[in-house]
Design an enzyme around this catalytic site. Structure first.
Site, short mmCIF file in Angstrom:
data_model
loop_
_atom_site.label_atom_id
_atom_site.label_comp_id
_atom_site.label_asym_id
_atom_site.label_seq_id
_atom_site.Cartn_x
_atom_site.Cartn_y
_atom_site.Cartn_z
CE LYS A 1 -44.90 16.09 -19.26
NZ LYS A 1 -45.54 17.31 -19.79
N PRO A 2 -41.67 18.70 -16.82
CG PRO A 2 -40.12 19.61 -18.32
CD PRO A 2 -40.37 18.41 -17.44
CB SER A 3 -45.83 22.56 -19.03
OG SER A 3 -46.62 22.85 -20.17
CB CYS B 1 -54.14 28.68 -9.47
SG CYS B 1 -53.53 27.50 -10.69
CD GLU C 1 -51.78 25.84 -6.93
OE1 GLU C 1 -52.28 26.84 -7.47
OE2 GLU C 1 -50.57 25.69 -6.72
#
Length: 476
Positions: free
Chosen positions: A170-172, A279, A245
């Site tokens: 599921k991509p953004s 991140c 993450e």
């Protein structure tokens, strides 16, 4: 754009579409299908139907497919670089790094075909052998972020596929085009239908349905703490394994004996990389009191020189835009709040231009440990500086956050470096270099930065389960 389910390119059953914007221009550049729960379950069913046969293939055969995927990406490298620049706002340098790293990741994961190993364990019984083998966990739900949308395909799918798992990605919804184009590479590589599936749409619908489904065996997510909490709650219904993450607040600690010029550049590179949206970006700088003034001046000089602009129009820019309006508003609010709490803006601290989500490279002085800007992830090109007196104080301050992903130390003294690294509560520590992990390492955090990790042999282990066989050959 189309979704990719069970080896076919399909539209969503909703018949609806979601616009994708270029964050540099705020213009619509493509449309993605708005996936439904029905679409998700069709993809999950396809992945589950394909998994046993895929997992039963010799690992070297699975590796051959991974190499074909890498070859396919390499042939279309320039196209993927262009897509990432348009839909995510990466500079040419960073978009190229991302595509090259993805190619290398699939080649690298293919090498594990002959390195998924078990153990022979001594038994307490005569005539018995204990065999520990590793098997694919099953069906993977891979939920991708927008900040490294293409590389995270490799990180999740590469390890999953070599382990013998099938995957639903599921991509953004902010950056889906690179993923739907990736489906064409998969299709051309000839992977069996159902092994890789891609469903686009809203995370609140697609992601939660995937995480809460009994049809998956692990959900791997890269995103915010809030997203991780939501996924964990959904996965708890089936006690599904999660690998998360979830962000960071990386400290960069600078001691008086560091190479100050090089250190300043390393920290700036670690702050403005991907427009300040990684991140493990350096999020806060702790500088010893003896060098505070001199080093701050170096940072300000370098941050003031950062060139901001549309990467698609100017390949020489150092930073592009933040990914969306909400990101721009968030960074603006965090800087304004820091000023209210006593911080002083030495450079930047404002939006750049009136079109696009650009924010200037910013240095904040007069920051103290109790400020929100020191504890809350900013996810933008903002460097707050805190002065420290001694090693024990700075270790305590560095650890005084809810995150624990990346950290860095700058010193020529090996004893100092060793003591700080030993006591930091982070999954990664960089000594005298920028923040950027290696694909053969292990990218993982502690505290609210996540559970599990990725890369290297330990990353492959995320998608494997152990099976112990007690083989008794004693028949007397």
């Amino acid at each position: 754009m189309k979704m990719y389910i069970n080896g076919k390119f399909v539209d969503s059953k909703s018949g609806k579409w979601i616009n994708v914007l270029n964050p540099s221009t705020e213009e619509v550049i493509s449309r993605q299908p708005e996936g439904t729960i029905e679409d998700v379950n069709e993809a999950l069913d396809a992945a589950r139907a394909a998994q046993k046969k895929w997992g039963a293939r010799p690992a070297v055969e699975r590796a051959a497919f991974l190499s074909k995927i890498a070859d396919g990406i390499k042939k279309r490298k320039d196209e993927f670089v262009d897509i990432i620049m348009r839909e995510q706002g990466k500079t040419l340098t960073w978009a190229t790094i991302e595509v090259n790293a993805t190619i290398e990741y699939f080649y690298y994961m293919a090498t594990f075909a002959r390195h998924i190993e078990g153990e022979i364990i001594p038994s307490d019984r005569p005539g018995e052998t204990i065999l520990l083998t590793k098997k694919p966990i099953g069906v993977v739900a891979g939920i991708l972020p927008w900040n490294f949308p293409f590389f995270l395909i490799g990180r999740k799918a590469g390890a999953s596929l070599i382990a013998g798992c099938t995957i639903v990605i599921k991509p953004s919804q902010l950056t889906p085009e690179n993923c739907t184009e990736f489906a064409k590479v998969v299709d051309e590589a000839g992977l069996p239908k159902g092994v890789v599936n891609i469903v686009t749409g809203k995370g609140s619908v697609i992601g939660n349905e995937m995480a809460g489904s009994p049809k998956i065996d692990i959900v791997s997510v890269t995103g915010s703490v809030g997203a991780g909490e939501s996924i964990m709650k959904a996965a708890a219904n089936n006690i599904t394994k999660v690998s998360l993450e979830l962000g960071g607040k990386a400290p960069a600690i600078v001691f008086p004996d560091a190479d100050l010029e090089a250190t300043a550049q390393w920290i700036v590179d670690s702050r403005i990389g991907n427009n300040g949206q990684i991140c493990n970006n350096a999020e806060r700088v702790y500088v010893h009191k003896d060098i505070k003034k001199k080093f701050t001046e170096m940072l300000v000089k370098k941050m003031s020189a950062v060139k901001v602009g549309d990467p698609c129009k100017d390949h020489t820019v150092d930073m592009g835009p933040l990914v969306e309006q909400r990101a721009l508003e968030s960074v603006t609010a965090k800087v304004e709040n820091a000023i209210k709490q006593g911080a002083k803006v030495l450079c930047g601290g404002h939006r750049v231009g009136e079109k696009g989500y650009f924010y200037a490279a910013t240095v904040l002085d007069n920051c103290t440990q109790d400020m929100d800007i020191i504890h809350e992830e900013t996810f933008g090109p903002v460097l707050p500086i805190v002065e420290f007196d001694n090693i024990d104080q700075v270790i305590a301050w560095a650890n005084d956050v809810e995150y624990g992903l990346a950290s860095s130390v700058f010193t020529k003294d090996i004893d100092t470096a060793a003591k700080v690294a030993r006591n930091l509560e982070f999954g990664e520590t960089y000594i005298n270099r920028e923040h950027f992990e290696a694909i053969q390492g292990f990218h993982a955090g502690v505290k609210k930065s996540g559970i599990g990790g990725a890369d290297g042999k330990h990353g492959v282990d995320e998608y494997l389960v152990t099976h112990v066989t007690y083989l008794d050959t004693h028949y007397e």
